[in-house]
Design a protein around this motif. Structure first.
Motif, PDB file in Angstrom:
ATOM      1  N   ALA A 173       0.829  -1.206   0.000  1.00 34.83           N
ATOM      2  CA  ALA A 173       0.000   0.000   0.000  1.00 34.83           C
ATOM      3  C   ALA A 173       0.861   1.252   0.000  1.00 34.83           C
ATOM      4  O   ALA A 173       0.593   2.212  -0.741  1.00 34.83           O
ATOM      5  CB  ALA A 173      -0.931  -0.007   1.211  1.00 34.83           C
ATOM      6  N   VAL A 174       1.898   1.262   0.823  1.00 34.31           N
ATOM      7  CA  VAL A 174       2.801   2.419   0.886  1.00 34.31           C
ATOM      8  C   VAL A 174       3.443   2.671  -0.474  1.00 34.31           C
ATOM      9  O   VAL A 174       3.457   3.802  -0.972  1.00 34.31           O
ATOM     10  CB  VAL A 174       3.885   2.195   1.960  1.00 34.31           C
ATOM     11  N   ARG A 175       3.954   1.623  -1.083  1.00 37.49           N
ATOM     12  CA  ARG A 175       4.622   1.796  -2.380  1.00 37.49           C
ATOM     13  C   ARG A 175       3.636   2.151  -3.487  1.00 37.49           C
ATOM     14  O   ARG A 175       3.965   2.931  -4.391  1.00 37.49           O
ATOM     15  CB  ARG A 175       5.392   0.531  -2.740  1.00 37.49           C
ATOM     16  N   ALA A 176       2.447   1.592  -3.434  1.00 31.56           N
ATOM     17  CA  ALA A 176       1.444   1.905  -4.460  1.00 31.56           C
ATOM     18  C   ALA A 176       1.095   3.389  -4.441  1.00 31.56           C
ATOM     19  O   ALA A 176       0.990   4.035  -5.496  1.00 31.56           O
ATOM     20  CB  ALA A 176       0.196   1.058  -4.251  1.00 31.56           C
ATOM     21  N   VAL A 177       0.928   3.949  -3.247  1.00 27.45           N
ATOM     22  CA  VAL A 177       0.618   5.372  -3.132  1.00 27.45           C
ATOM     23  C   VAL A 177       1.800   6.215  -3.614  1.00 27.45           C
ATOM     24  O   VAL A 177       1.631   7.183  -4.360  1.00 27.45           O
ATOM     25  CB  VAL A 177       0.250   5.736  -1.682  1.00 27.45           C
ATOM     26  N   GLN A 178       3.001   5.842  -3.203  1.00 25.07           N
ATOM     27  CA  GLN A 178       4.193   6.587  -3.631  1.00 25.07           C
ATOM     28  C   GLN A 178       4.343   6.570  -5.149  1.00 25.07           C
ATOM     29  O   GLN A 178       4.580   7.600  -5.781  1.00 25.07           O
ATOM     30  CB  GLN A 178       5.442   6.000  -2.984  1.00 25.07           C
ATOM     31  N   PHE A 179       4.184   5.405  -5.753  1.00 25.98           N
ATOM     32  CA  PHE A 179       4.319   5.282  -7.208  1.00 25.98           C
ATOM     33  C   PHE A 179       3.215   6.057  -7.924  1.00 25.98           C
ATOM     34  O   PHE A 179       3.441   6.630  -8.989  1.00 25.98           O
ATOM     35  CB  PHE A 179       4.291   3.812  -7.623  1.00 25.98           C
ATOM     36  N   GLN A 180       2.018   6.070  -7.339  1.00 30.64           N
ATOM     37  CA  GLN A 180       0.915   6.834  -7.927  1.00 30.64           C
ATOM     38  C   GLN A 180       1.275   8.319  -7.975  1.00 30.64           C
ATOM     39  O   GLN A 180       1.042   8.998  -8.985  1.00 30.64           O
ATOM     40  CB  GLN A 180      -0.357   6.626  -7.109  1.00 30.64           C
ATOM     41  N   VAL A 181       1.822   8.819  -6.885  1.00 22.03           N
ATOM     42  CA  VAL A 181       2.198  10.230  -6.826  1.00 22.03           C
ATOM     43  C   VAL A 181       3.274  10.540  -7.867  1.00 22.03           C
ATOM     44  O   VAL A 181       3.141  11.474  -8.667  1.00 22.03           O
ATOM     45  CB  VAL A 181       2.704  10.607  -5.418  1.00 22.03           C
ATOM     46  N   VAL A 182       4.358   9.771  -7.839  1.00 19.78           N
ATOM     47  CA  VAL A 182       5.484  10.041  -8.740  1.00 19.78           C
ATOM     48  C   VAL A 182       5.064   9.894 -10.194  1.00 19.78           C
ATOM     49  O   VAL A 182       5.406  10.728 -11.043  1.00 19.78           O
ATOM     50  CB  VAL A 182       6.661   9.104  -8.411  1.00 19.78           C
ATOM     51  N   GLY A 183       4.299   8.839 -10.497  1.00 18.26           N
ATOM     52  CA  GLY A 183       3.846   8.631 -11.873  1.00 18.26           C
ATOM     53  C   GLY A 183       2.980   9.771 -12.363  1.00 18.26           C
ATOM     54  O   GLY A 183       3.127  10.237 -13.500  1.00 18.26           O
ATOM     55  N   HIS A 184       2.084  10.233 -11.507  1.00 20.45           N
ATOM     56  CA  HIS A 184       1.193  11.329 -11.900  1.00 20.45           C
ATOM     57  C   HIS A 184       1.995  12.606 -12.155  1.00 20.45           C
ATOM     58  O   HIS A 184       1.747  13.327 -13.133  1.00 20.45           O
ATOM     59  CB  HIS A 184       0.160  11.576 -10.801  1.00 20.45           C
TER      60      HIS A 184
END
Length: 210
Positions: free
Chosen positions: A134-145
């Motif tokens: 969950a932590v990594r999914a949120v981080q990757f979502q932010v960076v990708g966006h």
């Protein structure tokens, strides 16, 4: 009236403003001194040479990203608040963030945000591998966006653009959904789109722990 003595923070603020506006290549000690109305020797006295100045800017950028504080009444709201705050910080300082990355400090830069997310996903009942995911999914979502936003901003003008591609006269592509066509033809609202996508992601991730 005599000018108040220059401080290290003022030098770093001015240097960060130069980098933000023109990129690291525009940051010279002479240009920085001229902007502050002081001598180059004064800049050296406060921050050392140019490389030491860049290192100080990197350290401050890392520290600034560590000041993110979750807000909201529920873990879901608080995770979304961390994601939104992280996106805003990355968007506000693209050149400084790039400098952090070039110096191999990206993971350290993200650690405080990760720690805040860990606390909230634990509060939501996630542990172990699910919590880490969950932590990594949120981080990757932010960076990708953020990367997509930056790419759209720097890309050449598109011909045809979305407004032409999704014009109501071309409703076959929209499967006769006029409301959808109107929205896709309008300019993107990145903040609204990011918030909607991260809320959906966080909801699905945290519900896995209930």
């Amino acid at each position: 009236m005599a000018r108040a003595p220059l401080t290290r923070d003022e030098v770093l603020d001015a240097a960060a403003a130069l980098v933000k506006q023109h990129g690291p290549q525009a940051l010279t000690m002479r240009k920085l001194a001229a902007g502050l109305g002081t001598a180059v020797t004064s800049i050296y006295w406060h921050v050392g040479n140019r490389e030491e100045l860049l290192e100080a800017l990197v350290e401050r950028t890392v520290a600034d990203l560590g000041e993110i504080r979750p807000r909201g009444a529920s873990p879901q709201e608080r995770v979304v608040s961390v994601a939104r705050a992280l996106r805003r910080r990355l968007r506000a300082h693209p050149h400084l963030v790039a400098m952090v990355h070039e110096r191999g400090l990206t993971e350290r830069m993200f650690l405080p945000a990760q720690q805040a997310l860990v606390h909230e996903v634990h509060a939501a009942g996630l542990r172990g591998a699910r919590a880490a995911e969950a932590v990594r999914a949120v981080q990757f979502q932010v960076v990708g966006h953020v990367l997509v936003e930056r790419n759209r901003e720097r890309s050449p003008v598109q011909r045809p653009g979305e407004d032409e591609l999704w014009a109501e006269r071309n409703l076959a592509a929209a499967e006769d959904d006029r409301a959808l066509a109107r929205v896709l033809a309008a300019p993107v609202d990145p903040e609204r789109l990011f918030t909607a996508s991260v809320r959906a992601l966080v909801k699905s991730l945290l519900e896995a722990g209930t």
